[in-house]
Design a protein around this motif. Structure first.
Motif, mmCIF file in Angstrom:
data_model
loop_
_atom_site.group_PDB
_atom_site.id
_atom_site.type_symbol
_atom_site.label_atom_id
_atom_site.label_comp_id
_atom_site.label_asym_id
_atom_site.label_seq_id
_atom_site.Cartn_x
_atom_site.Cartn_y
_atom_site.Cartn_z
ATOM 1 N N ALA A 17 20.625 -8.664 9.544
ATOM 2 C CA ALA A 17 21.106 -7.491 10.272
ATOM 3 C C ALA A 17 22.267 -7.849 11.189
ATOM 4 O O ALA A 17 23.242 -7.089 11.309
ATOM 5 N N VAL A 18 22.190 -9.017 11.811
ATOM 6 C CA VAL A 18 23.206 -9.439 12.782
ATOM 7 C C VAL A 18 24.435 -10.036 12.098
ATOM 8 O O VAL A 18 25.578 -9.694 12.417
ATOM 9 N N ARG A 19 24.221 -10.916 11.118
ATOM 10 C CA ARG A 19 25.343 -11.684 10.553
ATOM 11 C C ARG A 19 25.973 -11.034 9.325
ATOM 12 O O ARG A 19 27.186 -11.170 9.114
ATOM 13 N N THR A 20 25.180 -10.339 8.517
ATOM 14 C CA THR A 20 25.734 -9.664 7.340
ATOM 15 C C THR A 20 25.904 -8.178 7.605
ATOM 16 O O THR A 20 26.911 -7.585 7.200
ATOM 17 N N GLY A 21 24.934 -7.562 8.281
ATOM 18 C CA GLY A 21 24.997 -6.130 8.572
ATOM 19 C C GLY A 21 26.164 -5.794 9.483
ATOM 20 O O GLY A 21 27.247 -5.416 9.014
ATOM 21 N N VAL A 22 25.996 -5.959 10.786
ATOM 22 C CA VAL A 22 27.094 -5.655 11.722
ATOM 23 C C VAL A 22 28.114 -6.789 11.789
ATOM 24 O O VAL A 22 29.221 -6.606 12.290
ATOM 25 N N PRO A 243 34.582 -7.499 8.230
ATOM 26 C CA PRO A 243 33.684 -6.900 7.235
ATOM 27 C C PRO A 243 32.293 -6.642 7.811
ATOM 28 O O PRO A 243 31.821 -7.378 8.685
ATOM 29 N N PHE A 244 31.642 -5.588 7.317
ATOM 30 C CA PHE A 244 30.268 -5.289 7.706
ATOM 31 C C PHE A 244 29.602 -4.535 6.575
ATOM 32 O O PHE A 244 30.266 -4.064 5.642
ATOM 33 N N VAL A 245 28.281 -4.399 6.634
ATOM 34 C CA VAL A 245 27.499 -3.679 5.623
ATOM 35 C C VAL A 245 26.720 -2.581 6.337
ATOM 36 O O VAL A 245 25.854 -2.879 7.167
ATOM 37 N N ALA A 246 27.006 -1.325 6.011
ATOM 38 C CA ALA A 246 26.434 -0.203 6.766
ATOM 39 C C ALA A 246 24.962 0.041 6.467
ATOM 40 O O ALA A 246 24.221 0.488 7.339
ATOM 41 N N ASN A 247 24.533 -0.227 5.233
ATOM 42 C CA ASN A 247 23.146 0.052 4.839
ATOM 43 C C ASN A 247 22.492 -1.194 4.270
ATOM 44 O O ASN A 247 23.074 -1.857 3.417
ATOM 45 N N MET A 248 21.291 -1.481 4.725
ATOM 46 C CA MET A 248 20.509 -2.575 4.168
ATOM 47 C C MET A 248 19.100 -2.058 3.916
ATOM 48 O O MET A 248 18.386 -1.798 4.883
ATOM 49 N N PRO A 249 18.707 -1.851 2.639
ATOM 50 C CA PRO A 249 19.383 -2.281 1.421
ATOM 51 C C PRO A 249 20.516 -1.339 1.028
ATOM 52 O O PRO A 249 20.647 -0.242 1.571
ATOM 53 N N THR A 250 21.311 -1.781 0.047
ATOM 54 C CA THR A 250 22.332 -0.927 -0.545
ATOM 55 C C THR A 250 22.551 -1.337 -1.985
ATOM 56 O O THR A 250 22.567 -2.527 -2.298
ATOM 57 N N GLU A 251 22.692 -0.359 -2.860
ATOM 58 C CA GLU A 251 22.923 -0.609 -4.287
ATOM 59 C C GLU A 251 24.018 0.329 -4.813
ATOM 60 O O GLU A 251 24.185 0.463 -6.018
ATOM 61 N N GLU A 252 24.772 0.970 -3.922
ATOM 62 C CA GLU A 252 25.659 2.057 -4.316
ATOM 63 C C GLU A 252 27.132 1.685 -4.277
ATOM 64 O O GLU A 252 27.556 0.770 -3.568
#
Length: 412
Positions: A17-22, A243-252
């Motif tokens: 959540a900390v390193r890949t997410g935000v 870079p960040f990932v808004a949703n965890m999980p995500t497949e879209e």
């Protein structure tokens, strides 16, 4: 799952959540919005954030039981009283470059029996109060991520035939598996996953389809795509290029549809949990981009109130492609939670589009965005339409239709 395995996976989940997410940067403030039931996970997140160099970790606690009490018992005028100082504070933190982590966990039956009009009134008031702040997240000007934690009501809804404690453990196992937190090297696993999603987005961006055609039982829908649209995968970048990932999980992979070019009808394939109220088995009919007919077996009044929020709520704001063979779908579970169910299924969203889905969108005015066919609204609500029977074609600028999905999965 042993206690040692649980704590190892929880540790991995917090680090993701900390390193890949935000993707928290040294000196940056992390703002965490979380339910009281997530306290153990919030502590793990705070520890990981400070290890990553956080300047500060600020936590906003929520309690959905208090929200339910307000919806049921508060006087009518209290539903529209939103503390503006709080939304102003969030905007100030966004201006300072904070990152935002939203930890969700909602009982899908919590607001059963509550007057839908009261829920709609409170939801609209909150959206209006947070209109300025929401531009920072919807426009990806800041890093933001949504993750979930179990609670008793949610877990028991998914696993009704075991004790609440067993249901919570089963849901944790699913969360750890579907977020890759149970893997030996989850950060590396996510990097490989993001690269895979990025390849699909790149293919669609090269093709520049002008329209998508969806066909399945209960669905025959044409969705126009605006000129200059961009397909985006899980990995995004904020205004500073981080870079960040808004949703965890995500497949879209997803983009913005042309708000004025949607026609046909579409039927949901999974329940929609909207602000604690459930909407099931519904069909929307579109003409010239607008919803003209609404039918639902459960929650039709709630759905109608949602679509009547404002002018943009009757138009589409997102189209997302997810293969039926995604890990979330293959779990065989209905999660009664949009973050999970939308990653088991192709989905659409009514309401606002993301400016990042239009070339140069972040620098365009509201009028310029609307002229390009970009939708704007106080709401953005995803609903699931995919299944193993879904076929999707892309229509080229020359009018040629090319297969993208057959029997629910990619064919490219």
């Amino acid at each position: 799952m042993t206690q040692d395995a649980f704590h190892r996976n929880l540790d991995h989940y917090a680090e993701l959540a900390v390193r890949t997410g935000v993707n928290l940067q040294p000196g940056q403030t992390l703002v965490v919005n979380a339910p009281l039931t997530a306290a153990e996970f919030v502590r793990a997140v705070a520890s990981k954030a400070y290890a990553a160099g956080a300047g500060n970790v600020h936590v906003e606690w929520t309690d959905e039981l208090l929200t339910a009490i307000k919806y049921k018992e508060a006087p009518e005028e209290a539903l529209t009283r939103v503390p503006l100082w709080k939304s102003a504070g969030m905007t100030e933190l966004a201006l300072e470059g904070a990152a935002f982590l939203y930890i969700k966990g909602t009982d899908p039956d919590l607001f059963k029996g509550v007057d839908p009009a009261r829920i709609a009134k409170a939801t609209r008031a909150a959206a209006e109060a947070n209109r300025e702040f929401s531009t920072y997240t919807r426009g990806s000007l800041v890093s933001w991520t949504i993750v979930t934690v179990p609670n008793e009501g949610w877990a028991s809804k998914i696993f009704p035939n075991v004790t609440p404690a067993e249901a919570i453990e089963k849901l944790w196992e699913q969360i750890f598996r579907l977020t890759r937190s149970d893997q030996e090297k989850p950060l590396e696993a996510w990097q490989a996953h993001l690269e895979r999603l990025g390849r699909w987005a790149s293919y669609l961006n090269e093709k520049r389809y002008r329209r998508l055609h969806f066909k399945a039982p209960g669905t025959e829908l044409a969705v126009g795509l605006p000129e200059g649209h961009k397909w985006i995968s899980a990995g995004e970048e904020n205004a500073k290029g981080v870079p960040f990932v808004a949703n965890m999980p995500t497949e879209e992979v997803f983009t913005a549809p042309n708000r004025n070019d949607v026609s046909g009808y579409v039927t949901s394939t999974k329940p929609l949990n909207y602000n604690g109220a459930r909407i099931e088995n519904f069909t929307l009919t579109f003409e010239k981009g607008m919803v003209v007919e609404v039918r639902a077996e459960q929650g039709e009044d709630i759905l109608r109130h949602l679509i009547e929020t404002d002018e943009g709520a009757a138009h589409l704001g997102e189209v997302a492609l997810v293969p039926h063979e995604s890990p979330v779908s293959q779990s065989g579970l209905i999660f009664y939670n949009t973050l999970y169910d939308e990653n088991a299924s192709c989905h659409l969203a009514i309401g606002s589009s993301f400016p990042t889905c239009i070339e140069g969108g972040a620098g365009l005015s509201r009028d310029e965005l609307k002229e390009k066919g970009f939708n704007q609204s106080l709401v953005h609500t995803d609903f699931m339409i995919g299944s193993a029977e879904m076929d999707i074609d892309g229509e080229t600028a020359e009018g040629v239709r090319e297969p993208l999905f057959r029997a629910g999965n990619w064919v490219i």
